[in-house]
Write a protein that holds these residues in place. Structure first.
Motif, PDB file in Angstrom:
ATOM      1  N   GLY A   7       0.816  -1.204   0.000  1.00 12.26           N
ATOM      2  CA  GLY A   7       0.000   0.000   0.000  1.00 12.26           C
ATOM      3  C   GLY A   7       0.853   1.258   0.000  1.00 12.26           C
ATOM      4  O   GLY A   7       0.670   2.147  -0.836  1.00 12.26           O
ATOM      5  N   ALA A   8       1.804   1.283   0.906  1.00  7.51           N
ATOM      6  CA  ALA A   8       2.677   2.452   1.027  1.00  7.51           C
ATOM      7  C   ALA A   8       3.463   2.670  -0.264  1.00  7.51           C
ATOM      8  O   ALA A   8       3.593   3.787  -0.753  1.00  7.51           O
ATOM      9  CB  ALA A   8       3.628   2.260   2.201  1.00  7.51           C
ATOM     10  N   LEU A   9       3.961   1.573  -0.794  1.00 10.10           N
ATOM     11  CA  LEU A   9       4.749   1.642  -2.020  1.00 10.10           C
ATOM     12  C   LEU A   9       3.916   2.239  -3.156  1.00 10.10           C
ATOM     13  O   LEU A   9       4.371   3.104  -3.907  1.00 10.10           O
ATOM     14  CB  LEU A   9       5.221   0.229  -2.380  1.00 10.10           C
TER      15      LEU A   9
ATOM     16  N   ILE B  18      -3.975   7.274  -7.716  1.00 14.23           N
ATOM     17  CA  ILE B  18      -4.138   5.840  -7.933  1.00 14.23           C
ATOM     18  C   ILE B  18      -5.504   5.377  -7.450  1.00 14.23           C
ATOM     19  O   ILE B  18      -5.911   5.697  -6.337  1.00 14.23           O
ATOM     20  CB  ILE B  18      -3.046   5.062  -7.200  1.00 14.23           C
ATOM     21  N   GLN B  19      -6.186   4.657  -8.316  1.00 17.55           N
ATOM     22  CA  GLN B  19      -7.517   4.172  -7.952  1.00 17.55           C
ATOM     23  C   GLN B  19      -7.511   2.707  -7.560  1.00 17.55           C
ATOM     24  O   GLN B  19      -8.241   2.280  -6.685  1.00 17.55           O
ATOM     25  CB  GLN B  19      -8.476   4.369  -9.127  1.00 17.55           C
ATOM     26  N   SER B  20      -6.722   1.927  -8.246  1.00 16.31           N
ATOM     27  CA  SER B  20      -6.671   0.505  -7.908  1.00 16.31           C
ATOM     28  C   SER B  20      -5.340  -0.063  -8.346  1.00 16.31           C
ATOM     29  O   SER B  20      -4.634   0.540  -9.149  1.00 16.31           O
ATOM     30  CB  SER B  20      -7.794  -0.246  -8.618  1.00 16.31           C
ATOM     31  N   HIS B  21      -5.008  -1.174  -7.781  1.00 14.31           N
ATOM     32  CA  HIS B  21      -3.772  -1.816  -8.203  1.00 14.31           C
ATOM     33  C   HIS B  21      -3.969  -3.317  -8.145  1.00 14.31           C
ATOM     34  O   HIS B  21      -4.861  -3.807  -7.478  1.00 14.31           O
ATOM     35  CB  HIS B  21      -2.617  -1.391  -7.303  1.00 14.31           C
ATOM     36  N   ARG B  22      -3.111  -3.990  -8.862  1.00 14.95           N
ATOM     37  CA  ARG B  22      -3.206  -5.446  -8.889  1.00 14.95           C
ATOM     38  C   ARG B  22      -1.810  -6.011  -8.845  1.00 14.95           C
ATOM     39  O   ARG B  22      -0.916  -5.565  -9.553  1.00 14.95           O
ATOM     40  CB  ARG B  22      -3.906  -5.866 -10.169  1.00 14.95           C
ATOM     41  N   LEU B  23      -1.634  -6.958  -7.967  1.00 14.91           N
ATOM     42  CA  LEU B  23      -0.343  -7.637  -7.887  1.00 14.91           C
ATOM     43  C   LEU B  23      -0.610  -9.119  -8.017  1.00 14.91           C
ATOM     44  O   LEU B  23      -1.437  -9.670  -7.301  1.00 14.91           O
ATOM     45  CB  LEU B  23       0.321  -7.351  -6.540  1.00 14.91           C
ATOM     46  N   GLU B  24       0.080  -9.751  -8.931  1.00 20.23           N
ATOM     47  CA  GLU B  24      -0.080 -11.192  -9.075  1.00 20.23           C
ATOM     48  C   GLU B  24       1.286 -11.849  -9.052  1.00 20.23           C
ATOM     49  O   GLU B  24       2.216 -11.392  -9.714  1.00 20.23           O
ATOM     50  CB  GLU B  24      -0.826 -11.528 -10.373  1.00 20.23           C
ATOM     51  N   LEU B  25       1.390 -12.897  -8.266  1.00 22.85           N
ATOM     52  CA  LEU B  25       2.663 -13.578  -8.089  1.00 22.85           C
ATOM     53  C   LEU B  25       2.548 -14.996  -8.603  1.00 22.85           C
ATOM     54  O   LEU B  25       1.601 -15.707  -8.263  1.00 22.85           O
ATOM     55  CB  LEU B  25       3.025 -13.619  -6.606  1.00 22.85           C
TER      56      LEU B  25
END
Ligand SMILES: [Zn+2]
Ligand SMILES: [Zn+2]
Ligand SMILES: [Zn+2]
Ligand SMILES: [Zn+2]
Lengths: 166, 166
Positions: A117-119, A131-138
């Motif tokens: 979140g902070a990043l 920023i409205q949304s983000h997505r991280l996929e691993l």
DNA sequence: ATGGTATTGATACTCGGTCTCATCGGTGAG
DNA sequence: CTCACCGATGAGACCGAGTATCAATACCAT
């Protein structure tokens, strides 16, 4: 009647439906069941297929509709595989999180957002974006698959892939 | 002949092609041009459309092939929009990075990986996964769109959207 | 029971992307 | 320069995911 594996997971999903004011129809219960009895990712086609195998015929559209519904209730989430394919995974609707997916067996786990979140905020600030949304996929190899491939390379062969019901 | 905007960007792409041993055919040059003259994301269909408008007809397959090629050379990257649609963006092939996308105008910027690497490692360790790849996508409103919407709400109306050529 | 709303299924359709295959063109050896 | 070859191309068939339409049902409340 319908095959009812009826895990706690299934119940959770059905309750989410009812709480949101939707009918818990037989079809939706079945979808809930199917979804709950997977711990990896799946596609709409998978569900359709598995449904048929359990001798229940459901219109294709119905599956998509159910999945859309569950997605809007956040009990499933759509995932974009590296291949470009779309898949779904079950997940906790409450806390914001991301997904860790095994490229061997498809198993998926929720991971907390943590420092991300902070990043993300920092990046937004730096670029002047709101920023409205983000997505991280691993994507990686789960312990089971890692172990399997190790023992396979050590001895002759094996196949301990794909996790069945949760 | 072909319309050749021929930015440095275009040249970079063509050189990447040749360096990798592929022919820099007229079609591929055109695609390079089109791609380079976009700073937002685009789809295969967009390129086809823009190509036609410039009175060049190219087979659909050719576009997809060129895009695949450029993707494999990492001069473009595939993006998964929140809508589930697939789009492409140009990007630097060298350093690992992610994308920040404006949901207003589609503009996209590279963002450095930064602390994310460490975070990803940590997650992998905690879950016992061997992480192979990760993807982070950020969606928000760019400064231009923010300003536009502000002045619009202040005065009567306006439209400063979509960035043209880079 | 009755009307009205929610759900469903069949079907047609759109659209992104792939596959096939015959043709075309640039490159390199001779 | 010429010829053969291999990569590149285009037309069109094809496929699979997802959507749209619309009539038939199921459910719910009165
Ligand atoms: Zn695995
Ligand atoms: Zn997050
Ligand atoms: Zn913008
Ligand atoms: Zn990264």
């Amino acid at each position: 009647m319908r095959p009812s594996i009826n895990t706690i997971q299934t119940k959770r999903i059905i309750e989410a439906l009812e709480r949101a004011g939707y009918q818990a129809t037989p079809n939706r219960r079945l979808v809930a069941d199917l979804v709950a009895s997977t711990n990896g990712h799946f596609t709409a086609a998978d569900l359709l297929e598995r449904g048929r195998r359990e001798q229940v015929k459901m219109g294709r559209a119905t599956i998509f509709r159910a999945l859309d519904l569950l997605t809007s209730l956040r009990v499933v989430e759509r995932l974009d595989l590296p291949s470009g394919a779309h898949a779904y995974v079950v997940c906790e609707p409450d806390k914001h999180h991301h997904h860790l997916v095994c490229s061997g067996c498809g198993r998926s786990e929720d991971v907390a957002d943590g420092e991300l979140g902070a990043l993300v905020d920092e990046i937004g600030r730096r670029h002047g974006y709101e920023i409205q949304s983000h997505r991280l996929e691993l994507f990686g190899t789960c312990p089971v698959c890692t172990a399997a491939s190790e023992s396979r390379s050590a001895t002759g062969d094996a196949s301990a892939e794909q996790g069945g019901p949760a």
